[in-house]
Design a protein around this motif. Structure first.
Motif, PDB file in Angstrom:
ATOM      1  N   HIS A 169      17.372  45.551  48.011  1.00 19.10           N
ATOM      2  CA  HIS A 169      16.111  44.814  47.861  1.00 19.10           C
ATOM      3  C   HIS A 169      14.923  45.773  47.879  1.00 19.10           C
ATOM      4  CE1 HIS A 169      12.623  42.423  49.132  1.00 19.10           C
ATOM      5  NE2 HIS A 169      13.232  41.388  48.562  1.00 19.10           N
ATOM      6  N   GLN A 187      23.392  37.782  40.072  1.00 17.57           N
ATOM      7  CA  GLN A 187      23.044  36.675  40.958  1.00 17.57           C
ATOM      8  C   GLN A 187      23.263  37.007  42.435  1.00 17.57           C
ATOM      9  OE1 GLN A 187      21.306  34.239  39.698  1.00 17.57           O
ATOM     10  NE2 GLN A 187      21.625  35.269  37.732  1.00 17.57           N
ATOM     11  N   ASP A 190      19.738  40.288  46.205  1.00 19.63           N
ATOM     12  CA  ASP A 190      18.810  39.515  47.038  1.00 19.63           C
ATOM     13  C   ASP A 190      17.362  39.912  46.719  1.00 19.63           C
ATOM     14  OD1 ASP A 190      17.740  37.894  48.999  1.00 19.63           O
ATOM     15  OD2 ASP A 190      17.987  39.392  50.583  1.00 19.63           O
ATOM     16  N   HIS A 191      16.848  39.380  45.604  1.00 24.51           N
ATOM     17  CA  HIS A 191      15.459  39.652  45.231  1.00 24.51           C
ATOM     18  C   HIS A 191      14.951  38.511  44.356  1.00 24.51           C
ATOM     19  CE1 HIS A 191      11.850  41.706  43.790  1.00 24.51           C
ATOM     20  NE2 HIS A 191      12.076  42.625  44.723  1.00 24.51           N
ATOM     21  N   CYS A 192      13.687  38.131  44.577  1.00 28.04           N
ATOM     22  CA  CYS A 192      13.130  36.988  43.845  1.00 28.04           C
ATOM     23  C   CYS A 192      13.012  37.261  42.341  1.00 28.04           C
ATOM     24  CB  CYS A 192      11.775  36.591  44.422  1.00 28.04           C
ATOM     25  SG  CYS A 192      10.512  37.880  44.318  1.00 28.04           S
ATOM     26  N   LYS A 193      13.013  38.528  41.932  1.00 25.09           N
ATOM     27  CA  LYS A 193      12.907  38.886  40.517  1.00 25.09           C
ATOM     28  C   LYS A 193      14.254  39.380  39.962  1.00 25.09           C
ATOM     29  CE  LYS A 193       8.015  40.180  40.699  1.00 25.09           C
ATOM     30  NZ  LYS A 193       7.051  41.295  40.488  1.00 25.09           N
ATOM     31  N   LYS A 194      15.331  38.949  40.572  1.00 27.47           N
ATOM     32  CA  LYS A 194      16.643  39.471  40.165  1.00 27.47           C
ATOM     33  C   LYS A 194      16.963  39.167  38.704  1.00 27.47           C
ATOM     34  CE  LYS A 194      19.074  35.478  42.164  1.00 27.47           C
ATOM     35  NZ  LYS A 194      19.987  35.092  43.270  1.00 27.47           N
TER      36      LYS A 194
END
Length: 394
Positions: A169, A187, A190-194
Motif C-alpha cells: 500500500h 483485486q 489493499d489500495h483505493c486506486k487498485k
C-alpha cells in the motif's frame, strides 16, 4: 525510451516465474527501446558469464550486484526492527543502493522499471518516472502459506503478511505506473486506486513451446521449481492424496514430477510409480512424453507459467479454482477445474479413459493460450503505458 530495469534476481536460467517474466519482457521491450539491466544476486551457483551472454542481445548494458549472505542476515535484522517486510530486508544492501543510484544518474533513463515490491526501497525516492511490477501479491501468498506451516513459523509468516500488506500500500503512490499479472491479483491489493493497476499477463514463446510428437512415458506430469512452497504443497497433495485414488482404479498410472532443486520432502515421494527428475535441461521433452498435465495449486498467487507452457504444447490440463482464477480459461472446455482430491482423481481417470475428450480439451486449451498469452502482445501494453507518460512529461 531508455529503460533502467532493476530485478531481485539474475533472469537466467529461467527456472523461476519472476525470471521467466523478466527475461521475456526485456526481450520484447528491447525491440523498440534501450534496456539497461541491473540485477541483484545472492546465488553463488549462478553462471554470471552465461547469463550475460544470454541477456546481452537485448541490453545496452548489464550490471550484476552480488549480495553476500552476511549482508542478507544483517539487513533482514535491520528490516525487522524498522517494521519493513523481511523480503525487502533480504534483498536490500546499502552499498548496492548507492551503486544503483549512481547508475541511474549516469544512464539518465526515461523510465525505471522494478520487478516486485522487494526492490521498491532502491527506487521509490528516485526523481525519475518509474514503474513497479507487483507481478503477484506477495502479501496474499504469505497469508495462504500461513495455514500450511507449524505454529512458530505461522507467527513469523503472519508478521510478514501484515508488513507486506502495509508496504504494498505504501509504495503504491511512489510509482507512476503499477502493473500486475491478473485481475484476480489486482483485486487483492489493499489500495483505493487498485483499479489503476495495469494488468500485464505472462506469455508463452510459441516458437519454442509447441506440440512435439513423442512416445508417452508418463501418464500425469507436474512441473515447476520444486523448492517453491506452493509447488511443494501442490505436489505432495498430488502424490499423497490424489494419486492413491487414481491407483485404486488404475494401478499402472505413472506420475512425473519435473523441476529444479526438489525439496527433500519432494525427493522422498520417489517410488516405482513416481519419477522425480530434478533439473531438466529442456522441459519440452517432459511435456511431450506426458499424457496429462496437472497443477493442483492450493496456495500462492499469480499466473502459473507451467499451465501456459503445457497448453502451448497441446496437453490436456487439470488445475484448481485458485490457479484458474488468474488463468481465466473456460472450465470443462479449455481446462478441467477440480478442488478436492476426489475431483482431481476423477478428472485424471476421465482423461485417461477418454482419449477423444483429452484431445479436444488439449486443442481448445492450445487455442486459448495462443489467443490470450503472447509475450509481445502482453508486453506491448506495458510499453504503450510507459511511452505515454514519458511523452506527456516532455
Amino acid at each position: 525510451m531508455r529503460i533502467f530495469v532493476l530485478l531481485s534476481r539474475i533472469p537466467w536460467p529461467l527456472e523461476k516465474g519472476d525470471k521467466l517474466r523478466a527475461f521475456n519482457q526485456i526481450k520484447s521491450l528491447a525491440q523498440n527501446n534501450e534496456i539497461f539491466l541491473c540485477a541483484l544476486n545472492d546465488d553463488k551457483s549462478v553462471d554470471k558469464k552465461e547469463a550475460a551472454v544470454r541477456l546481452m542481445p537485448y541490453c545496452k548494458s548489464i550490471e550484476f550486484i552480488d549480495i553476500s549472505k552476511w549482508s542478507v542476515l544483517w539487513n533482514m535484522g535491520a528490516a525487522f526492527f524498522r517494521g519493513l517486510p523481511l523480503q525487502c530486508g533480504y534483498f536490500y544492501n546499502r552499498a548496492a543502493h548507492k551503486k544503483i543510484h549512481n547508475l541511474i544518474k549516469q544512464i539518465k533513463p526515461d523510465m525505471l522499471y522494478g520487478q516486485l515490491v522487494r526492490v521498491a526501497p532502491y527506487l521509490h525516492k528516485e526523481d525519475v518516472l518509474k514503474t513497479i511490477d507487483y507481478q503477484d501479491v506477495l502479501s496474499m501468498g504469505m497469508k495462504r502459506r500461513m495455514e500450511k506451516v507449524s505454529f512458530l513459523k505461522r507467527q513469523i509468516f503472519k508478521m510478514e503478511y501484515k508488513r507486506l500488506l502495509r508496504y504494498e500500500h505504501e509504495v503504491f503512490d511512489s510509482f507512476t505506473i503499477k502493473t500486475i499479472i491478473s485481475d484476480s491479483d489486482r483485486q487483492l491489493i489493499d489500495h483505493c486506486k487498485k483499479n489503476d493497476i495495469l494488468i500485464i499477463p505472462n506469455g508463452v514463446d510459441f516458437e519454442y513451446y509447441k506440440k512435439i510428437a513423442s512416445e508417452k512415458n508418463y501418464d500425469v506430469v507436474f512441473t515447476g521449481n520444486m523448492a517453491y512452497p506452493p509447488n511443494i504443497d501442490a505436489v505432495k497433495f498430488l502424490a499423497l492424496e490424489i494419486m492413491p485414488l487414481v491407483w485404486a482404479k488404475r494401478p499402472e498410472t505413472s506420475l512425473c514430477i519435473a523441476g529444479a532443486t526438489p525439496d527433500p520432502s519432494v525427493k522422498a515421494l520417489k517410488s516405482e510409480k513416481i519419477i522425480v527428475t530434478g533439473w531438466v535441461d529442456d522441459m519440452r521433452e517432459i511435456y511431450s512424453k506426458s499424457k496429462i498435465f496437472i497443477a493442483p495449486m492450493r496456495i500462492g498467487t499469480g499466473l502459473q507459467n507451467k499451465l501456459l507452457e503445457a497448453m502451448a504444447m497441446e496437453l490436456p490440463c487439470i488445475t484448481s479454482p485458485l490457479a484458474n482464477g488468474s488463468l481465466q480459461a473456460e472450465k470443462n472446455t479449455e481446462v478441467l477445474v477440480s478442488e478436492s482430491a476426489e475431483d482431481f482423481a476423477n478428472s485424471i481417470l476421465q482423461l485417461l479413459d477418454d482419449s477423444q475428450m483429452a484431445a479436444q480439451l488439449a486443442r481448445k486449451g492450445n487455442l486459448f493460450v495462443k489467443n490470450k498469452y503472447d509475450w509481445n502482445s502482453t508486453t506491448s501494453v506495458l510499453e504503450k503505458a510507459m511511452n505515454e507518460v514519458v511523452v506527456n512529461q516532455k
